[in-house]
Design a protein around this motif. Structure first.
Motif, PDB file in Angstrom:
ATOM      1  N   ASN A 113       0.780  -1.333  -0.002  1.00 40.87           N
ATOM      2  CA  ASN A 113      -0.017  -0.070   0.021  1.00 40.87           C
ATOM      3  C   ASN A 113       0.994   1.217   0.005  1.00 40.87           C
ATOM      4  N   LYS A 114       2.025   1.089   0.359  1.00 40.84           N
ATOM      5  CA  LYS A 114       3.205   2.250   0.454  1.00 40.84           C
ATOM      6  C   LYS A 114       3.984   2.376  -0.870  1.00 40.84           C
ATOM      7  N   ASP A 115       3.368   1.859  -1.937  1.00 41.25           N
ATOM      8  CA  ASP A 115       4.057   1.972  -3.216  1.00 41.25           C
ATOM      9  C   ASP A 115       4.223   3.537  -3.534  1.00 41.25           C
ATOM     10  N   GLY A 116       3.172   4.239  -3.533  1.00 36.99           N
ATOM     11  CA  GLY A 116       3.048   5.585  -3.740  1.00 36.99           C
ATOM     12  C   GLY A 116       4.090   6.404  -3.232  1.00 36.99           C
ATOM     13  N   GLU A 117       4.208   5.886  -1.810  1.00 38.05           N
ATOM     14  CA  GLU A 117       5.021   6.980  -0.787  1.00 38.05           C
ATOM     15  C   GLU A 117       6.505   6.447  -1.159  1.00 38.05           C
ATOM     16  N   ASP A 118       6.737   5.376  -1.481  1.00 42.07           N
ATOM     17  CA  ASP A 118       8.184   4.926  -2.016  1.00 42.07           C
ATOM     18  C   ASP A 118       8.503   5.653  -3.070  1.00 42.07           C
ATOM     19  N   ASP A 119       7.783   5.633  -4.231  1.00 40.91           N
ATOM     20  CA  ASP A 119       8.007   6.216  -5.312  1.00 40.91           C
ATOM     21  C   ASP A 119       8.282   7.781  -5.109  1.00 40.91           C
ATOM     22  N   PHE A 120       7.490   8.497  -4.078  1.00 39.03           N
ATOM     23  CA  PHE A 120       7.733   9.740  -3.850  1.00 39.03           C
ATOM     24  C   PHE A 120       9.088   9.982  -3.111  1.00 39.03           C
ATOM     25  N   ASP A 121       9.306   9.015  -2.224  1.00 32.45           N
ATOM     26  CA  ASP A 121      10.829   9.349  -1.489  1.00 32.45           C
ATOM     27  C   ASP A 121      11.820   8.925  -2.494  1.00 32.45           C
ATOM     28  N   LEU A 122      11.808   8.209  -3.308  1.00 34.09           N
ATOM     29  CA  LEU A 122      12.641   7.952  -4.493  1.00 34.09           C
ATOM     30  C   LEU A 122      12.970   9.305  -5.357  1.00 34.09           C
ATOM     31  N   HIS A 123      11.738   9.880  -5.744  1.00 39.12           N
ATOM     32  CA  HIS A 123      11.673  11.066  -6.565  1.00 39.12           C
ATOM     33  C   HIS A 123      12.605  12.186  -5.936  1.00 39.12           C
ATOM     34  N   LYS A 124      12.248  12.268  -4.409  1.00 36.89           N
ATOM     35  CA  LYS A 124      12.948  13.333  -3.420  1.00 36.89           C
ATOM     36  C   LYS A 124      14.424  13.156  -3.266  1.00 36.89           C
ATOM     37  N   GLN A 125      14.824  11.809  -3.313  1.00 34.60           N
ATOM     38  CA  GLN A 125      16.028  11.641  -3.301  1.00 34.60           C
ATOM     39  C   GLN A 125      16.730  11.904  -4.604  1.00 34.60           C
ATOM     40  N   GLN A 126      16.180  11.659  -5.821  1.00 34.77           N
ATOM     41  CA  GLN A 126      16.878  12.018  -7.389  1.00 34.77           C
ATOM     42  C   GLN A 126      16.987  13.234  -7.206  1.00 34.77           C
ATOM     43  N   ILE A 127      15.898  14.181  -6.804  1.00 36.18           N
ATOM     44  CA  ILE A 127      15.990  15.607  -6.757  1.00 36.18           C
ATOM     45  C   ILE A 127      17.197  16.069  -5.956  1.00 36.18           C
ATOM     46  N   SER A 128      17.291  15.473  -4.587  1.00 41.28           N
ATOM     47  CA  SER A 128      18.261  16.031  -3.791  1.00 41.28           C
ATOM     48  C   SER A 128      19.953  15.577  -4.546  1.00 41.28           C
ATOM     49  N   ALA A 129      19.940  14.514  -5.081  1.00 41.89           N
ATOM     50  CA  ALA A 129      21.112  14.059  -5.906  1.00 41.89           C
ATOM     51  C   ALA A 129      21.486  15.229  -6.842  1.00 41.89           C
ATOM     52  N   GLU A 130      20.508  15.464  -7.767  1.00 35.30           N
ATOM     53  CA  GLU A 130      20.801  16.436  -8.913  1.00 35.30           C
ATOM     54  C   GLU A 130      21.002  17.854  -8.182  1.00 35.30           C
ATOM     55  N   LYS A 131      20.715  18.311  -7.089  1.00 35.22           N
ATOM     56  CA  LYS A 131      20.779  19.556  -6.300  1.00 35.22           C
ATOM     57  C   LYS A 131      22.458  19.551  -6.133  1.00 35.22           C
ATOM     58  N   LEU A 132      22.539  18.388  -5.127  1.00 32.15           N
ATOM     59  CA  LEU A 132      24.048  18.246  -4.914  1.00 32.15           C
ATOM     60  C   LEU A 132      25.101  18.491  -5.839  1.00 32.15           C
ATOM     61  N   HIS A 133      24.573  17.691  -6.935  1.00 36.57           N
ATOM     62  CA  HIS A 133      25.659  17.466  -8.105  1.00 36.57           C
ATOM     63  C   HIS A 133      25.804  18.899  -8.616  1.00 36.57           C
ATOM     64  N   LEU A 134      24.713  19.774  -8.754  1.00 34.32           N
ATOM     65  CA  LEU A 134      24.877  21.117  -9.235  1.00 34.32           C
ATOM     66  C   LEU A 134      25.486  22.187  -8.338  1.00 34.32           C
ATOM     67  N   LEU A 135      25.319  21.835  -7.079  1.00 35.06           N
ATOM     68  CA  LEU A 135      25.992  22.585  -5.815  1.00 35.06           C
ATOM     69  C   LEU A 135      27.535  22.437  -5.746  1.00 35.06           C
ATOM     70  N   ALA A 136      27.934  21.009  -6.054  1.00 28.66           N
ATOM     71  CA  ALA A 136      29.360  20.615  -5.914  1.00 28.66           C
ATOM     72  C   ALA A 136      29.890  21.014  -7.129  1.00 28.66           C
TER      73      ALA A 136
END
Length: 714
Positions: A113-136
């Motif tokens: 039932n938490k598949d939607g929440e997992d996808d949302f967490d993965l999406h947030k992590q992807q955004i965080s990685a991309e932002k960190l990449h840009l900042l670095a």
């Protein structure tokens, strides 16, 4: 909103290329031009918001962003605020609301039932990685600004945060590389705080070089070599880094590249424990390493020896290097000894370097005093050293003759050098054959009491003139070891003929109780036992045909052939006489060899079986690639087979002494010429045919140099 092309145009117009471009004409270009002019006065948020639209995976996007940041002047507000904003943005990821991207969670095949929440967490992590990449990446561009507009010290806390959390980003290789580039820049630019950015970045770079196997990564590791000196390799907490460094010792990319070999030579000076483990790893590779690998280790070890000092150098020289020299002499196989000498070739090839030659002699000196080593090395020298030049007052190098040389400075240098010790009255000859080093100690005292040189010429087999014959010269021809060889040939031939011919006599006198297979087994076992018991003394010839074949192949000195043949005939005659004394009267049967059919039939059979015997002997007893320990078994088995099928036809002599001894005792010379000629010719043919096979892996030019049967007489 601006795209990649508009960013490039804006930069070109803001930089010194403004005059090279025509003024903006279209309404869009004018808006972009005014946007560029206002960029210097924009806030860091607006700047990064615009940069977010770039795809950093594209090389052109990175080049555009680099041009934009490196064009920011010191008068721009961004010069004092951009790097601070970047640092704060990176540091904000320490807060619970901004957790750094971690490894991707393992997905289960079951529905949840938490598949939607997992996808949302993965999406947030992807955004965080991309932002960190840009900042670095922006932080990297700020630190590398050509005019040093931004303060690296202000960025240090955020860079250290990225460095310390490097392990959490292993699922994003591009982010890992960006952070390692940033840490590497701090070290290369010698910026303050650089020592805090190596504990995670260096293991990552070493691991990357081992995984991707690219020269550029090896070069990066070598460029950062000084950073490794800050580690305490006695600390167990950096065991992973130690294991990575040990892996580089056997990594092909490090052994093949120049930077890799330099780095491996450098790590020996980091720690005693690390050096011991690295040397142990190299030692484990010597036994089965390829030629290129062993030569690379020689270069690496030489560089390591030159780069260390103190207790490390003492342990390296007196421990590891000393063991290598001992291994090159006492190795239990020729292949292993050759491999060890190939590694030592890294030092031999650099012997002209100050101190290297003295080091080699100092380490080899304990071995030079060993009589066994001296005799073996002298024998190898006489067999292998060949120098074509002539010296005044000397004969050619390589002569069995020994002549005094009045001027010791004119003594020919065999291979490497001649080192004299006046106190001991000895000449230590060190011979270098390519990557191998053979050291010999020989007596250099000549009859006139002066220090003399030793001149060897293997091409001249004549004894020295009696007027110049000294005790040392006499020992070459009438020495105790040579007399022991002659006695061994007499005893060996005696027992061989006695055992074989006795089986024939017993079979004839006792209703063929031994039978043909039994006689064959007796001959084979007798040969095998005698080869193992006397082979190391005289070579276990026991056969004039074998002795002559070795001599024609230049594997036995011609001057010793008459003595060997005479002793073999004497041993055979004594054995035949003993058998006749034992079996007298009606039991006195001729135990020699007689043709059962025609002379031609016996001649052909004797030629073939002797060819077969000598072919096997050449293979197992003279070829370094063969297993020498099985020589006796192989030769004895060959004799057994030959007697089994050739005995009823010709008697299976294969040995002129075997036929001549009984013939002399019994005065039975019928067909004796067959057993004098056929075995000799068969042995010659067998030896030379094997020589053809032995040299098939060499070029024709080298065959003609080493095989005398292909040389044309001058």
């Amino acid at each position: 909103m601006w795209n990649l092309n508009s960013l490039a145009t804006l930069w070109l117009r803001r930089s010194g290329a403004r005059e090279a471009l025509p003024p903006p004409s279209s309404a869009i270009e004018k808006r972009q031009y005014h946007h560029s002019s206002s960029l210097q006065n924009s806030s860091p948020q607006e700047f990064l918001s615009s940069a977010t639209k770039l795809d950093l995976k594209a090389k052109s996007s990175k080049c555009t962003l680099k041009s934009l940041i490196h064009s920011i002047p010191s008068s721009s507000p961004l010069s004092s605020s951009l790097h601070t904003f970047i640092s704060d943005s990176i540091l904000s990821f320490r807060n619970p609301t901004h957790s750094p991207p971690s490894k991707k969670p393992r997905r289960s095949g079951r529905k949840s039932n938490k598949d939607g929440e997992d996808d949302f967490d993965l999406h947030k992590q992807q955004i965080s990685a991309e932002k960190l990449h840009l900042l670095a990446h922006v932080a990297f561009l700020c630190v590398s600004h050509p005019k040093k507009v931004f303060s690296p010290l202000d960025l240090l806390p955020s860079v250290q945060l990225l460095h310390d959390n490097l392990v959490f980003f292993e699922s994003d290789s591009s982010l890992l590389l960006e952070i390692s580039n940033l840490c590497e820049l701090y070290w290369k630019e010698n910026l303050q705080g650089r020592e805090m950015l190596i504990s995670q970045s260096l293991p990552f770079l070493v691991s990357r070089s081992l995984t991707l196997k690219k020269k550029v990564d090896v070069h990066r590791v070598y460029a950062l070599r000084e950073a490794f000196t800050l580690f305490d390799f006695e600390d167990e907490s950096i065991e992973d880094l130690k294991m990575l460094l040990i892996r580089t010792v056997i990594a092909p990319i490090y052994l093949k590249t120049e930077d890799g070999r330099k780095f491996l030579g450098f790590i020996f000076g980091l720690s005693m424990q690390l050096m011991k483990e690295a040397l142990a790893m190299i030692k484990s590779q010597i036994a089965f390493g390829r030629k290129s690998v062993l030569e690379a280790y020689g270069v690496i070890l030489f560089r390591a020896c030159k780069g260390i000092d103190g207790v490390l150098k003492e342990e390296f020289e007196d421990g590891f290097l000393q063991s290598l020299i001992e291994g090159s002499i006492y190795a239990n196989s020729r292949v292993l000894a050759a491999s060890v000498r190939r590694v030592l070739g890294g030092f031999v090839s650099q012997r002209i370097t100050d101190g290297v030659e003295n080091l080699l002699f100092r380490l080899a000196e304990p071995e030079l005093s060993s009589p066994t080593v001296c005799k073996d090395a002298t024998r190898k020298m006489m067999r292998a050293a060949t120098v074509t030049g002539k010296h005044k007052g000397e004969s050619k190098l390589g002569d069995w003759r020994m002549q005094g040389v009045k001027d010791s400075s004119k003594v020919p240098r065999l291979g490497d050098s001649v080192v004299r010790s006046s106190s001991a009255g000895k000449d230590c000859l060190k011979l270098g054959f390519r990557s191998r080093t053979v050291m010999a100690e020989i007596d250099g005292t000549i009859g006139n009491g002066n220090h003399g040189g030793v001149v060897l010429d293997i091409k001249d087999d004549r004894p020295p003139p009696s007027s110049n014959l000294t005790k040392e010269d006499s020992d070459l021809y009438f020495s105790v070891p040579f007399m022991q060889k002659l006695v061994a040939e007499i005893v060996g031939t005696y027992f061989l003929i006695f055992a074989g011919c006795s089986s024939v006599a017993v079979n004839l006198n006792f209703e063929k109780v031994v039978t043909l297979p039994g006689i064959s087994i007796v001959w084979g076992l007798a040969v095998m036992v005698l080869v193992y018991s006397l082979g190391h003394i005289s070579g276990a010839h026991f056969n004039p045909a074998v002795t002559l074949a070795f001599a024609t192949c230049k594997r036995f000195p011609w001057k010793q052939v008459p003595a060997y043949v005479a002793c073999q005939v004497i041993g055979s005659t004594l054995a035949a006489g003993t058998i006749r004394l034992i079996f007298q009267g009606k039991q006195d049967h001729f135990t020699g060899t007689l043709p059962a059919g025609s002379d031609l039939q016996s001649f052909v059979v004797e030629f073939i079986i002797t060819f077969y015997l000598m072919f096997v002997i050449s293979g197992v007893a003279t070829d370094n690639r063969a297993i020498g320990e099985l020589a006796g078994l192989a030769v004895g088995s060959t004799v057994l087979l030959n007697v089994m099928f050739a005995g009823p036809i010709s008697g299976a002599s294969m040995n002129p002494a075997r036929s001549l001894g009984p013939a002399i005792v019994s005065h039975e010379y019928r067909g004796i010429w067959i057993y004098m000629v056929a075995p000799v010719l068969g042995a010659q043919a067998g030896a030379w045919v094997y020589n053809l096979i032995r040299y098939t892996d060499k070029p024709l030019r080298e065959i003609t140099k080493s095989a005398s049967f292909l040389k044309s007489k001058a």
